[in-house]
Design an enzyme around this catalytic site. Sequence first.
Site, PDB file in Angstrom:
ATOM      1  CG  ASP C  29      -0.496   0.033   2.495  1.00  0.00           C
ATOM      2  OD1 ASP C  29       0.730   0.385   2.735  1.00  0.00           O
ATOM      3  OD2 ASP C  29      -1.046  -0.224   3.705  1.00  0.00           O
ATOM      4  CG  LEU C  30      -1.041   5.296  -0.130  1.00  0.00           C
ATOM      5  CD1 LEU C  30      -2.015   6.228   0.779  1.00  0.00           C
ATOM      6  CD2 LEU C  30      -0.679   6.190  -1.023  1.00  0.00           C
TER       7      LEU C  30
END
Lengths: 143, 143, 143, 143
Positions: C29-30
Amino acid sequence: MNNNNSSNHSLGASGNHELTLAVRDYECDLQGVVNNSVYMNYLEHARHEYLKSRGVDFAEVTASGIHLVVVKAELEYRASLTSGDDFSVRTRVEQEGRLKFVFLQEILRDQDQSLMLIARITTTALNERGRPFYPEKLVEKFI
Amino acid sequence: MNNNNSSNHSLGASGNHELTLAVRDYECDLQGVVNNSVYMNYLEHARHEYLKSRGVDFAEVTASGIHLVVVKAELEYRASLTSGDDFSVRTRVEQEGRLKFVFLQEILRDQDQSLMLIARITTTALNERGRPFYPEKLVEKFI
Amino acid sequence: MNNNNSSNHSLGASGNHELTLAVRDYECDLQGVVNNSVYMNYLEHARHEYLKSRGVDFAEVTASGIHLVVVKAELEYRASLTSGDDFSVRTRVEQEGRLKFVFLQEILRDQDQSLMLIARITTTALNERGRPFYPEKLVEKFI
Amino acid sequence: MNNNNSSNHSLGASGNHELTLAVRDYECDLQGVVNNSVYMNYLEHARHEYLKSRGVDFAEVTASGIHLVVVKAELEYRASLTSGDDFSVRTRVEQEGRLKFVFLQEILRDQDQSLMLIARITTTALNERGRPFYPEKLVEKFI
């Protein structure tokens, strides 16, 4: 604009943050219900919306080098959401010791207000070297 | 070690890259088959493994400021994978014009070698300002 | 065939079931690491592979009207898996009371055998009316 | 109730169905943007909401033995949604030949109405034996 209320949020009477969502069919699995892992998505999204409502943008915090991480997740599954269900995620936060922030979260099905899931998500902040620290300016906003 | 062959890769006779995977139950949806969006995951993973087999690490390339992006995806769904299926993703790459790299991909079910999906994924490289450019050193490796 | 060991399983010295997997980039993810919810996918897949290794097919059991469900999930996140990591999921099962089956699971990173996550997943079986019951023939196989 | 407009739907001037959603952080990947596969989730959800707005419930249709399936997906990625973005999915349907129903879909970012993605999703209906057929009663509702 036909407002179907499927993703609003509010502060409930209790001071809890509340986010209203709708089950999406791709979130359902072979058993015909929302897959267990998807609740983690709902809970994360509700925590980030909680933070945003307090002026803390998760992506910006991450880009600034502070990593807000989950160290423990405890979930009690009471009943299963399924296709067509609308539901609310209620979130509040408590500090635990000096470095931990515990998100107490509940998911309720809208149609009958029945409790589907209770969660206790323990988080901490890591600095750029991966060490836990106390992000004072952030904490002032979200606790 | 009981080798079940569920995630190996090889170069086939055709020079194609081949990655063998197994359906995971959480990837299946209400209809009892792998959800359409999950094939995009399989195809992406196979492209990244293809690149890795050529010495190109996607995460490192991204960290270096080069964004390899999909500009077009064309997928033909022929039949549905389901719980218990093993399958192979075959991948080869062609250059299109100066700036586009087309990944030609196929998914075959292992048990009967039947073709489940054909994909044509057109990609390009963006520099740090978001402009398409020709990443010469990378291209030498993967074309 | 270039065996990269990325999805094998075995019985460890301890009698544990062990499934070896590789991080896929879309799971990150981010924050640049595997998203917290994805560990639930890994753990579910490992439980289903454990069951399969004992002759219990999750999809067939579901189709027969027996729902094996998670009632509690407790996860301790110790460190984060990231792009390029291979890892193993170790699974063993204990009965708790008459109707609960607890899966004790661990995720270890292959490169250094460091412990990334510890999980305790409590499950039960529901009959077609949604009532907990003791699926004797199944239990004989997997406990 | 603080209406943040993040999941409303409406019929636009063009007669298109429109669903407004917000990016969730777990949908973003290593590159810091919404992963390519997630657009397939958005598009599927918008198609199912379109059908629901016409009185067709996807889960019920599936349970009745009719499988509405995607046979081709063509997506043009114009720009990337990222953390914090709100966006709209516009959907309309055209019949193609006797047995195919094509969903023409667009995703627009709310802040500047810029076009992020154009999709053409070709679907058909399969009966219980997996053969394409013309589900007359359904079609009357959604075309």
